[in-house]
Design a protein around this motif. Structure first.
Motif, PDB file in Angstrom:
ATOM      1  N   SER A  80       0.807  -1.228   0.000  1.00  0.00           N
ATOM      2  CA  SER A  80       0.000   0.000   0.000  1.00  0.00           C
ATOM      3  C   SER A  80       0.834   1.269   0.000  1.00  0.00           C
ATOM      4  O   SER A  80       0.411   2.303  -0.512  1.00  0.00           O
ATOM      5  CB  SER A  80      -0.934   0.014   1.220  1.00  0.00           C
ATOM      6  OG  SER A  80      -1.850  -1.043   1.167  1.00  0.00           O
ATOM      7  N   PHE A  81       2.033   1.207   0.606  1.00  0.00           N
ATOM      8  CA  PHE A  81       2.811   2.437   0.787  1.00  0.00           C
ATOM      9  C   PHE A  81       4.096   2.447  -0.055  1.00  0.00           C
ATOM     10  O   PHE A  81       5.090   3.045   0.328  1.00  0.00           O
ATOM     11  CB  PHE A  81       3.164   2.602   2.266  1.00  0.00           C
ATOM     12  CG  PHE A  81       1.969   2.805   3.147  1.00  0.00           C
ATOM     13  CD1 PHE A  81       1.311   4.026   3.200  1.00  0.00           C
ATOM     14  CD2 PHE A  81       1.480   1.764   3.915  1.00  0.00           C
ATOM     15  CE1 PHE A  81       0.202   4.199   4.001  1.00  0.00           C
ATOM     16  CE2 PHE A  81       0.368   1.933   4.729  1.00  0.00           C
ATOM     17  CZ  PHE A  81      -0.270   3.151   4.773  1.00  0.00           C
ATOM     18  N   GLU A  82       4.042   1.802  -1.218  1.00  0.00           N
ATOM     19  CA  GLU A  82       5.230   1.755  -2.073  1.00  0.00           C
ATOM     20  C   GLU A  82       5.621   3.133  -2.585  1.00  0.00           C
ATOM     21  O   GLU A  82       6.780   3.382  -2.916  1.00  0.00           O
ATOM     22  CB  GLU A  82       4.993   0.806  -3.246  1.00  0.00           C
ATOM     23  CG  GLU A  82       4.996  -0.666  -2.837  1.00  0.00           C
ATOM     24  CD  GLU A  82       4.850  -1.597  -4.022  1.00  0.00           C
ATOM     25  OE1 GLU A  82       4.338  -1.137  -5.065  1.00  0.00           O
ATOM     26  OE2 GLU A  82       5.239  -2.771  -3.902  1.00  0.00           O
ATOM     27  N   THR A  88      10.757   9.765  -4.160  1.00  0.00           N
ATOM     28  CA  THR A  88       9.584  10.621  -4.374  1.00  0.00           C
ATOM     29  C   THR A  88       9.731  11.900  -3.550  1.00  0.00           C
ATOM     30  O   THR A  88      10.223  11.852  -2.422  1.00  0.00           O
ATOM     31  CB  THR A  88       8.307   9.883  -3.923  1.00  0.00           C
ATOM     32  OG1 THR A  88       8.243   8.622  -4.589  1.00  0.00           O
ATOM     33  CG2 THR A  88       7.058  10.692  -4.246  1.00  0.00           C
ATOM     34  N   PRO A  89       9.337  13.064  -4.067  1.00  0.00           N
ATOM     35  CA  PRO A  89       9.408  14.300  -3.273  1.00  0.00           C
ATOM     36  C   PRO A  89       8.719  14.139  -1.923  1.00  0.00           C
ATOM     37  O   PRO A  89       7.691  13.455  -1.819  1.00  0.00           O
ATOM     38  CB  PRO A  89       8.700  15.322  -4.161  1.00  0.00           C
ATOM     39  CG  PRO A  89       8.907  14.810  -5.548  1.00  0.00           C
ATOM     40  CD  PRO A  89       8.858  13.311  -5.438  1.00  0.00           C
ATOM     41  N   LEU A  90       9.279  14.791  -0.900  1.00  0.00           N
ATOM     42  CA  LEU A  90       8.805  14.597   0.471  1.00  0.00           C
ATOM     43  C   LEU A  90       7.306  14.859   0.610  1.00  0.00           C
ATOM     44  O   LEU A  90       6.580  14.060   1.203  1.00  0.00           O
ATOM     45  CB  LEU A  90       9.586  15.506   1.422  1.00  0.00           C
ATOM     46  CG  LEU A  90       9.161  15.439   2.901  1.00  0.00           C
ATOM     47  CD1 LEU A  90       9.318  14.027   3.440  1.00  0.00           C
ATOM     48  CD2 LEU A  90       9.991  16.433   3.720  1.00  0.00           C
ATOM     49  N   ARG A  91       6.836  15.976   0.091  1.00  0.00           N
ATOM     50  CA  ARG A  91       5.414  16.287   0.255  1.00  0.00           C
ATOM     51  C   ARG A  91       4.542  15.241  -0.413  1.00  0.00           C
ATOM     52  O   ARG A  91       3.484  14.870   0.100  1.00  0.00           O
ATOM     53  CB  ARG A  91       5.097  17.674  -0.309  1.00  0.00           C
ATOM     54  CG  ARG A  91       3.730  18.144   0.136  1.00  0.00           C
ATOM     55  CD  ARG A  91       3.262  19.430  -0.512  1.00  0.00           C
ATOM     56  NE  ARG A  91       1.981  19.822   0.054  1.00  0.00           N
ATOM     57  CZ  ARG A  91       0.822  19.203  -0.217  1.00  0.00           C
ATOM     58  NH1 ARG A  91       0.791  18.174  -1.045  1.00  0.00           N
ATOM     59  NH2 ARG A  91      -0.301  19.614   0.348  1.00  0.00           N
ATOM     60  N   ALA A  92       4.972  14.741  -1.574  1.00  0.00           N
ATOM     61  CA  ALA A  92       4.207  13.714  -2.278  1.00  0.00           C
ATOM     62  C   ALA A  92       4.177  12.427  -1.465  1.00  0.00           C
ATOM     63  O   ALA A  92       3.166  11.714  -1.445  1.00  0.00           O
ATOM     64  CB  ALA A  92       4.809  13.455  -3.652  1.00  0.00           C
ATOM     65  N   ARG A  93       5.266  12.129  -0.781  1.00  0.00           N
ATOM     66  CA  ARG A  93       5.310  10.925   0.064  1.00  0.00           C
ATOM     67  C   ARG A  93       4.298  11.025   1.196  1.00  0.00           C
ATOM     68  O   ARG A  93       3.547  10.095   1.460  1.00  0.00           O
ATOM     69  CB  ARG A  93       6.707  10.774   0.673  1.00  0.00           C
ATOM     70  CG  ARG A  93       7.696  10.012  -0.161  1.00  0.00           C
ATOM     71  CD  ARG A  93       9.044  10.023   0.541  1.00  0.00           C
ATOM     72  NE  ARG A  93       9.938  10.999  -0.025  1.00  0.00           N
ATOM     73  CZ  ARG A  93      11.057  11.425   0.534  1.00  0.00           C
ATOM     74  NH1 ARG A  93      11.403  10.959   1.718  1.00  0.00           N
ATOM     75  NH2 ARG A  93      11.823  12.291  -0.062  1.00  0.00           N
ATOM     76  N   VAL A  94       4.312  12.169   1.876  1.00  0.00           N
ATOM     77  CA  VAL A  94       3.397  12.346   3.003  1.00  0.00           C
ATOM     78  C   VAL A  94       1.952  12.342   2.511  1.00  0.00           C
ATOM     79  O   VAL A  94       1.074  11.708   3.123  1.00  0.00           O
ATOM     80  CB  VAL A  94       3.711  13.661   3.752  1.00  0.00           C
ATOM     81  CG1 VAL A  94       2.696  13.886   4.867  1.00  0.00           C
ATOM     82  CG2 VAL A  94       5.123  13.620   4.326  1.00  0.00           C
ATOM     83  N   ALA A  95       1.693  13.024   1.401  1.00  0.00           N
ATOM     84  CA  ALA A  95       0.343  13.057   0.843  1.00  0.00           C
ATOM     85  C   ALA A  95      -0.121  11.648   0.479  1.00  0.00           C
ATOM     86  O   ALA A  95      -1.300  11.302   0.661  1.00  0.00           O
ATOM     87  CB  ALA A  95       0.296  13.959  -0.386  1.00  0.00           C
ATOM     88  N   ALA A  96       0.799  10.821  -0.017  1.00  0.00           N
ATOM     89  CA  ALA A  96       0.458   9.449  -0.384  1.00  0.00           C
ATOM     90  C   ALA A  96       0.046   8.646   0.847  1.00  0.00           C
ATOM     91  O   ALA A  96      -0.896   7.845   0.803  1.00  0.00           O
ATOM     92  CB  ALA A  96       1.631   8.778  -1.093  1.00  0.00           C
ATOM     93  N   SER A 144       5.565  -2.538  11.893  1.00  0.00           N
ATOM     94  CA  SER A 144       5.562  -2.362  10.442  1.00  0.00           C
ATOM     95  C   SER A 144       5.207  -0.930  10.057  1.00  0.00           C
ATOM     96  O   SER A 144       5.805  -0.346   9.142  1.00  0.00           O
ATOM     97  CB  SER A 144       4.559  -3.338   9.817  1.00  0.00           C
ATOM     98  OG  SER A 144       4.466  -3.142   8.415  1.00  0.00           O
ATOM     99  N   TRP A 145       4.245  -0.348  10.770  1.00  0.00           N
ATOM    100  CA  TRP A 145       3.840   1.033  10.491  1.00  0.00           C
ATOM    101  C   TRP A 145       4.978   2.001  10.808  1.00  0.00           C
ATOM    102  O   TRP A 145       5.252   2.926  10.035  1.00  0.00           O
ATOM    103  CB  TRP A 145       2.597   1.375  11.292  1.00  0.00           C
ATOM    104  CG  TRP A 145       2.252   2.846  11.298  1.00  0.00           C
ATOM    105  CD1 TRP A 145       2.255   3.685  12.370  1.00  0.00           C
ATOM    106  CD2 TRP A 145       1.878   3.638  10.168  1.00  0.00           C
ATOM    107  NE1 TRP A 145       1.897   4.950  11.988  1.00  0.00           N
ATOM    108  CE2 TRP A 145       1.661   4.951  10.638  1.00  0.00           C
ATOM    109  CE3 TRP A 145       1.704   3.358   8.819  1.00  0.00           C
ATOM    110  CZ2 TRP A 145       1.287   5.985   9.795  1.00  0.00           C
ATOM    111  CZ3 TRP A 145       1.322   4.398   7.974  1.00  0.00           C
ATOM    112  CH2 TRP A 145       1.123   5.692   8.461  1.00  0.00           C
TER     113      TRP A 145
END
Length: 210
Positions: A80-82, A88-96, A144-145
């Motif tokens: 789910s969190f690939e 990936t840009p930091l903001r995009a990672r957090v948004a994902a 895991s989280w």
């Protein structure tokens, strides 16, 4: 040692695996109704058309069944969190992460697990005493989280304690936003998610003052 004496590896019992999978899927459907009475191994056995003896054969007891249910959902969300990789840009990672939880917390698996958790003992020691396998599985979820969050911020010069704090508050914050979504909130939940995303990015990007 002769050919006849060579120990052959055990064959996979495909029929047994299919039965086990069907039982777990049926258990998840029953639990996802939100009915507190669904958190009953005997009732789930009846709903899936199996005897309690058949369920015990597959899982041992109720503890084994609940642990297997948790493990099944963990397997299904494994990728789910690939999109949180450091490339990936930091903001995009957090948004994902935020968007994945926003969608996932209303899915069948999440509703089932919420119903199961609500019926389990709240005290960790009591949970470990009565349901040791289930407690161990829930603990592995937490680990895991945390690993997912550590991976998401692995390229950021951030205090590890801040990552643990973020990992601790995100699930609760997202449950609150998801609850608002289910209740039909007047709040702009897209705005709420953007605000939470921006707050997390700012927090992990800013060095703490000593």
């Amino acid at each position: 040692m002769t050919d006849a004496e060579v120990v052959q590896p055990p064959r996979t019992n495909r029929r047994g695996d299919a039965t086990r999978k069907n039982m777990l899927d049926a258990a998840l459907r029953a639990l996802s109704t939100g009915d507190p009475g669904a958190v009953s191994a005997n009732r789930i056995a009846k709903e899936i058309g199996a005897t309690w003896g058949a369920v015990k054969y597959q899982f041992g007891d109720a503890d084994g069944l609940w642990a297997a249910v948790l493990r099944r959902t963990a397997e299904r969300r494994a990728h789910s969190f690939e999109s949180t990789e450091p490339t990936t840009p930091l903001r995009a990672r957090v948004a994902a992460i935020i968007d994945t939880l926003y969608d996932g917390l209303t899915a069948t698996d999440s509703r089932a697990i919420e119903n199961l958790r609500a019926a389990l003992p709240r005290d960790p020691l009591e949970l470990e005493r009565l349901y040791p396998q289930t407690a161990a599985e829930l603990k592995s979820w937490g680990q895991s989280w945390l690993a997912t969050c550590q991976q998401a911020f692995s390229d950021v010069d951030v205090d590890p304690d801040r990552v643990r704090e973020v990992a601790a508050f995100i699930p609760g914050a997202m449950r609150g936003i998801t609850s608002e979504r289910q209740l039909g909130s007047f709040a702009d939940l897209d705005l709420a998610r953007r605000g939470l995303t921006n707050a997390i990015v700012a927090y992990v990007s800013t060095r703490a003052h000593s």
